[in-house]
Write a protein that holds these residues in place. Structure first.
Motif, PDB file in Angstrom:
ATOM      1  N   CYS A  35       0.844  -1.198   0.000  1.00  0.00           N
ATOM      2  CA  CYS A  35       0.000   0.000   0.000  1.00  0.00           C
ATOM      3  C   CYS A  35       0.883   1.253   0.000  1.00  0.00           C
ATOM      4  O   CYS A  35       2.106   1.173   0.011  1.00  0.00           O
ATOM      5  CB  CYS A  35      -0.935   0.000   1.219  1.00  0.00           C
ATOM      6  N   SER A  36       0.236   2.405   0.017  1.00  0.00           N
ATOM      7  CA  SER A  36       0.967   3.683  -0.021  1.00  0.00           C
ATOM      8  C   SER A  36       1.730   3.961   1.262  1.00  0.00           C
ATOM      9  O   SER A  36       2.628   4.803   1.277  1.00  0.00           O
ATOM     10  CB  SER A  36      -0.019   4.830  -0.298  1.00  0.00           C
ATOM     11  N   GLY A  37       1.366   3.289   2.354  1.00  0.00           N
ATOM     12  CA  GLY A  37       2.075   3.494   3.619  1.00  0.00           C
ATOM     13  C   GLY A  37       1.821   4.838   4.265  1.00  0.00           C
ATOM     14  O   GLY A  37       2.590   5.272   5.132  1.00  0.00           O
ATOM     15  N   LEU A  38       0.724   5.500   3.906  1.00  0.00           N
ATOM     16  CA  LEU A  38       0.477   6.848   4.434  1.00  0.00           C
ATOM     17  C   LEU A  38       0.206   6.860   5.938  1.00  0.00           C
ATOM     18  O   LEU A  38       0.276   7.911   6.568  1.00  0.00           O
ATOM     19  CB  LEU A  38      -0.693   7.494   3.682  1.00  0.00           C
ATOM     20  N   GLY A  39      -0.084   5.703   6.505  1.00  0.00           N
ATOM     21  CA  GLY A  39      -0.247   5.624   7.956  1.00  0.00           C
ATOM     22  C   GLY A  39       1.068   5.640   8.704  1.00  0.00           C
ATOM     23  O   GLY A  39       1.089   5.726   9.936  1.00  0.00           O
ATOM     24  N   LEU A  40       2.192   5.546   7.962  1.00  0.00           N
ATOM     25  CA  LEU A  40       3.523   5.466   8.586  1.00  0.00           C
ATOM     26  C   LEU A  40       4.262   6.789   8.559  1.00  0.00           C
ATOM     27  O   LEU A  40       5.485   6.819   8.721  1.00  0.00           O
ATOM     28  CB  LEU A  40       4.374   4.405   7.852  1.00  0.00           C
ATOM     29  N   LEU A  41       3.555   7.889   8.351  1.00  0.00           N
ATOM     30  CA  LEU A  41       4.215   9.195   8.183  1.00  0.00           C
ATOM     31  C   LEU A  41       5.103   9.569   9.369  1.00  0.00           C
ATOM     32  O   LEU A  41       6.094  10.279   9.208  1.00  0.00           O
ATOM     33  CB  LEU A  41       3.166  10.286   7.960  1.00  0.00           C
ATOM     34  N   ARG A  42       4.750   9.100  10.563  1.00  0.00           N
ATOM     35  CA  ARG A  42       5.583   9.429  11.727  1.00  0.00           C
ATOM     36  C   ARG A  42       6.921   8.698  11.664  1.00  0.00           C
ATOM     37  O   ARG A  42       7.968   9.274  11.923  1.00  0.00           O
ATOM     38  CB  ARG A  42       4.843   9.085  13.025  1.00  0.00           C
ATOM     39  N   ARG A  43       6.905   7.436  11.319  1.00  0.00           N
ATOM     40  CA  ARG A  43       8.127   6.620  11.305  1.00  0.00           C
ATOM     41  C   ARG A  43       8.936   6.778  10.027  1.00  0.00           C
ATOM     42  O   ARG A  43      10.152   6.609  10.028  1.00  0.00           O
ATOM     43  CB  ARG A  43       7.773   5.135  11.480  1.00  0.00           C
ATOM     44  N   LYS A  44       8.255   7.045   8.924  1.00  0.00           N
ATOM     45  CA  LYS A  44       8.935   7.184   7.626  1.00  0.00           C
ATOM     46  C   LYS A  44       8.519   8.509   6.988  1.00  0.00           C
ATOM     47  O   LYS A  44       7.715   8.537   6.048  1.00  0.00           O
ATOM     48  CB  LYS A  44       8.580   6.010   6.715  1.00  0.00           C
TER      49      LYS A  44
ATOM     50  N   SER B  19      -5.644  -6.094   5.283  1.00  0.00           N
ATOM     51  CA  SER B  19      -5.129  -4.986   6.098  1.00  0.00           C
ATOM     52  C   SER B  19      -4.160  -4.138   5.299  1.00  0.00           C
ATOM     53  O   SER B  19      -3.510  -4.611   4.352  1.00  0.00           O
ATOM     54  CB  SER B  19      -4.442  -5.520   7.369  1.00  0.00           C
ATOM     55  N   THR B  20      -4.066  -2.855   5.680  1.00  0.00           N
ATOM     56  CA  THR B  20      -3.111  -1.919   5.082  1.00  0.00           C
ATOM     57  C   THR B  20      -2.605  -0.982   6.168  1.00  0.00           C
ATOM     58  O   THR B  20      -3.249  -0.822   7.220  1.00  0.00           O
ATOM     59  CB  THR B  20      -3.746  -1.043   3.975  1.00  0.00           C
ATOM     60  N   CYS B  21      -1.476  -0.337   5.891  1.00  0.00           N
ATOM     61  CA  CYS B  21      -0.985   0.702   6.805  1.00  0.00           C
ATOM     62  C   CYS B  21      -1.176   2.069   6.159  1.00  0.00           C
ATOM     63  O   CYS B  21      -0.265   2.890   6.116  1.00  0.00           O
ATOM     64  CB  CYS B  21       0.483   0.459   7.182  1.00  0.00           C
ATOM     65  N   THR B  22      -2.391   2.289   5.646  1.00  0.00           N
ATOM     66  CA  THR B  22      -2.701   3.567   5.030  1.00  0.00           C
ATOM     67  C   THR B  22      -4.028   4.098   5.569  1.00  0.00           C
ATOM     68  O   THR B  22      -4.694   3.428   6.358  1.00  0.00           O
ATOM     69  CB  THR B  22      -2.712   3.458   3.494  1.00  0.00           C
ATOM     70  N   MET B  23      -4.407   5.317   5.108  1.00  0.00           N
ATOM     71  CA  MET B  23      -5.552   5.999   5.729  1.00  0.00           C
ATOM     72  C   MET B  23      -6.600   6.456   4.723  1.00  0.00           C
ATOM     73  O   MET B  23      -7.541   7.138   5.098  1.00  0.00           O
ATOM     74  CB  MET B  23      -5.058   7.236   6.496  1.00  0.00           C
ATOM     75  N   VAL B  24      -6.423   6.122   3.441  1.00  0.00           N
ATOM     76  CA  VAL B  24      -7.313   6.690   2.428  1.00  0.00           C
ATOM     77  C   VAL B  24      -8.340   5.667   1.945  1.00  0.00           C
ATOM     78  O   VAL B  24      -8.067   4.467   1.871  1.00  0.00           O
ATOM     79  CB  VAL B  24      -6.511   7.247   1.222  1.00  0.00           C
TER      80      VAL B  24
ATOM     81  N   THR C 296      -0.225   5.591  17.405  1.00  0.00           N
ATOM     82  CA  THR C 296       0.361   4.461  16.676  1.00  0.00           C
ATOM     83  C   THR C 296       0.426   4.796  15.188  1.00  0.00           C
ATOM     84  O   THR C 296       0.049   5.888  14.761  1.00  0.00           O
ATOM     85  CB  THR C 296      -0.507   3.203  16.847  1.00  0.00           C
ATOM     86  N   ASP C 297       0.864   3.824  14.392  1.00  0.00           N
ATOM     87  CA  ASP C 297       0.749   3.964  12.946  1.00  0.00           C
ATOM     88  C   ASP C 297      -0.720   3.968  12.556  1.00  0.00           C
ATOM     89  O   ASP C 297      -1.556   3.365  13.236  1.00  0.00           O
ATOM     90  CB  ASP C 297       1.430   2.775  12.232  1.00  0.00           C
ATOM     91  N   GLY C 298      -1.036   4.623  11.442  1.00  0.00           N
ATOM     92  CA  GLY C 298      -2.379   4.523  10.891  1.00  0.00           C
ATOM     93  C   GLY C 298      -2.558   3.149  10.266  1.00  0.00           C
ATOM     94  O   GLY C 298      -1.659   2.666   9.563  1.00  0.00           O
ATOM     95  N   PHE C 299      -3.699   2.497  10.514  1.00  0.00           N
ATOM     96  CA  PHE C 299      -3.867   1.115  10.071  1.00  0.00           C
ATOM     97  C   PHE C 299      -5.329   0.825   9.759  1.00  0.00           C
ATOM     98  O   PHE C 299      -6.231   1.402  10.394  1.00  0.00           O
ATOM     99  CB  PHE C 299      -3.377   0.147  11.161  1.00  0.00           C
ATOM    100  N   PHE C 300      -5.555  -0.081   8.802  1.00  0.00           N
ATOM    101  CA  PHE C 300      -6.911  -0.483   8.422  1.00  0.00           C
ATOM    102  C   PHE C 300      -6.982  -2.004   8.405  1.00  0.00           C
ATOM    103  O   PHE C 300      -6.076  -2.676   7.882  1.00  0.00           O
ATOM    104  CB  PHE C 300      -7.249   0.056   7.031  1.00  0.00           C
ATOM    105  N   ILE C 301      -8.037  -2.569   8.982  1.00  0.00           N
ATOM    106  CA  ILE C 301      -8.230  -4.022   9.011  1.00  0.00           C
ATOM    107  C   ILE C 301      -9.700  -4.319   8.682  1.00  0.00           C
ATOM    108  O   ILE C 301     -10.598  -3.732   9.290  1.00  0.00           O
ATOM    109  CB  ILE C 301      -7.889  -4.613  10.395  1.00  0.00           C
ATOM    110  N   ALA C 302      -9.910  -5.216   7.737  1.00  0.00           N
ATOM    111  CA  ALA C 302     -11.270  -5.673   7.418  1.00  0.00           C
ATOM    112  C   ALA C 302     -11.281  -7.200   7.455  1.00  0.00           C
ATOM    113  O   ALA C 302     -10.341  -7.850   6.991  1.00  0.00           O
ATOM    114  CB  ALA C 302     -11.709  -5.180   6.051  1.00  0.00           C
ATOM    115  N   SER C 303     -12.336  -7.775   8.020  1.00  0.00           N
ATOM    116  CA  SER C 303     -12.454  -9.229   8.147  1.00  0.00           C
ATOM    117  C   SER C 303     -13.642  -9.733   7.330  1.00  0.00           C
ATOM    118  O   SER C 303     -14.692  -9.098   7.281  1.00  0.00           O
ATOM    119  CB  SER C 303     -12.658  -9.628   9.601  1.00  0.00           C
ATOM    120  N   PHE C 304     -13.455 -10.914   6.708  1.00  0.00           N
ATOM    121  CA  PHE C 304     -14.489 -11.542   5.894  1.00  0.00           C
ATOM    122  C   PHE C 304     -14.596 -13.018   6.249  1.00  0.00           C
ATOM    123  O   PHE C 304     -13.612 -13.653   6.623  1.00  0.00           O
ATOM    124  CB  PHE C 304     -14.157 -11.438   4.402  1.00  0.00           C
TER     125      PHE C 304
END
Length: 445
Positions: free
Chosen positions: A334-343, A382-387, A434-442
């Motif tokens: 993913c774009s990793g936009l949830g990791l802006l603090r660390r990267k 799951s992704t470590c992004t926010m969009v 924390t890092d921005g993160f998204f999780i979806a379950s199916f």
């Protein structure tokens, strides 16, 4: 270049990061190992490198009236940014020292004329009043310049989350990232690891998000005997929520489709019992990353539950039988936009087009692995992004293409009162630090 001058080393690192797209943390570590810097000077180099990356757009805004439209060599641009960063943000360094050192570097790396140019820019800037960023309009431009995030990204987040939430997120991304670890419960308990680390890390404490996580205000948690002996591994708190979302059983056969470096793979492995047939198959596209997974599993003593293989997850259907896994994890590229603090360099390397291209890859992986799940099995995306494009948008497309799947609430070990987008789970950097993160379950019907 001199190996004992912290400012020259910082300029060298930042030039590589900006011109070659190198990762700041890796380039910084490599250059500090080669340098002859004292501990104090190494700290100054680190401060300048991350400070310039975190405040780059703001620094350019300060420089613009004096540089105007002049085309600068990348290293000259970086040198000016380092000088302005020190002038504006590091109040313990006298302006005279910043001027002298910056001019000296300009002459060494360029010539006398460049040295005079750099001096003139800095003196003109010093004589001028620092612009009031709060008066910039419209709001998206103000947020972009104030927090040094490209305006397209500020507009995207503001449109999807609102200006107030966007500013709350942006305020947190320049705060120091805490250190966090996940206890390997096959070797130790959180209480045992806490007691072992407390003398060296007095701020160590239990995570608010997960019972197997510990957090500290800082420090090199990967440099301890407990880490070396596999009693814990380094992982962000938000990503520790992924493995529990799968509801793994001791006998589960699990596919981790995009596994490197293996943090989530080894977390899954902690739930498995090899005697009952429990196994996680961990895939990655690159051979060196497959070795990382194997090394992590071995250090943690979990190699008997992990089988790592080089494979493009989009071709998984060619290698595994249909309905052959009880659980599947797609922790998608993913774009990793949830990791802006660390990267922090992510803010400059990602482009709007990424939010068009990446969802195609994410959906292709989901489509490829969907037939491999057993009926009543569980799949996590799951992704470590926010969009929305990479998160809810991909979920909607997947469900539309797979009527035999239904989205279900994400299981968590602790109730989270600041999570968003149920039944999915979205965390933003300002929610829990924390890092921005998204999780979806199916579940497959």
């Amino acid at each position: 270049m001199p190996k004992n001058d912290p400012r020259t080393v910082a300029v060298n690192i930042l030039t590589r990061v900006t011109t070659k797209g190198s990762y700041a943390n890796l380039t910084l570590d490599a250059q500090l190992k080669k340098s002859d810097l004292s501990e104090r000077d190494a700290a100054l180099t680190t401060n300048i490198v991350y400070g310039v990356i975190q405040h780059g757009i703001t620094l350019d805004y300060y420089l613009k009236p004096f540089v105007r439209d002049r085309k600068l060599d990348p290293w000259v641009h970086v040198l000016l940014q380092t000088a302005v960063y020190q002038l504006v943000y590091l109040d313990r360094i006298p302006a005279r020292a910043i001027f002298n050192e910056s001019t000296k570097i300009a002459k060494k790396m360029g010539n006398l004329g460049i040295g005079q140019y750099v001096t003139a820019i800095l003196r003109n800037l010093q004589r001028s009043e620092v612009p009031d960023l709060t008066k910039i309009q419209p709001a998206t431009k103000r947020l972009s310049i104030t927090y040094s995030v490209p305006e397209w990204l500020v507009e995207k987040l503001s449109e999807q989350l609102g200006v107030e939430k966007t500013e709350s997120i942006l305020k947190t991304i320049d705060e120091p990232a805490g250190a966090s670890l996940r206890v390997n419960t096959t070797k130790a308990t959180p209480a045992e690891v806490t007691a072992e680390l407390e003398p060296e890390f007095p701020s160590i404490r239990e995570s608010a998000l997960t019972p197997v996580g510990l957090v500290a205000d800082g420090g090199h948690l990967a440099g301890t005997r407990a880490f070396e002996e596999g009693r814990y591994t380094i992982q962000d708190e938000s990503s520790m929520l992924v493995a529990p979302s799968l509801d793994v059983q001791p006998s589960s056969r699990v596919l981790d489709a995009c596994a490197a470096p293996g943090g989530k793979t080894t977390h899954i492995a902690q739930y498995l019992d090899p005697a009952q047939g429990g196994k996680v198959v961990a895939l990655d596209l690159h051979p060196h990353k497959v070795r990382l997974i194997e090394d992590n599993a071995k250090r943690l003593g979990l190699e008997d539950r992990v089988h790592a293989a080089q494979m493009d997850a989009r071709e998984a259907g060619d290698h595994f039988d249909a309905a052959s896994f009880d659980r599947i994890l797609v922790d998608a590229p993913c774009s990793g936009l949830g990791l802006l603090r660390r990267k922090p360099e992510i803010r400059y390397t990602k482009q709007p087009q990424d939010l068009v291209n990446l969802p195609k890859i994410q959906l292709a992986i989901l489509n490829a692995v969907a037939p491999l799940l057993k009926v009543n099995g569980r799949l996590t995306y799951s992704t470590c992004t926010m969009v929305t494009e990479e998160n809810q948008g991909v979920v909607a497309s997947f469900l539309a293409a797979h009527p035999d799947y239904e989205q279900v609430p994400v299981p968590v070990d602790r109730p989270l009162d600041r999570a968003h987008n149920a039944p999915a789970l979205q965390l933003f950097p300002d929610d829990y630090g924390t890092d921005g993160f998204f999780i979806a379950s199916f579940v497959r019907k």
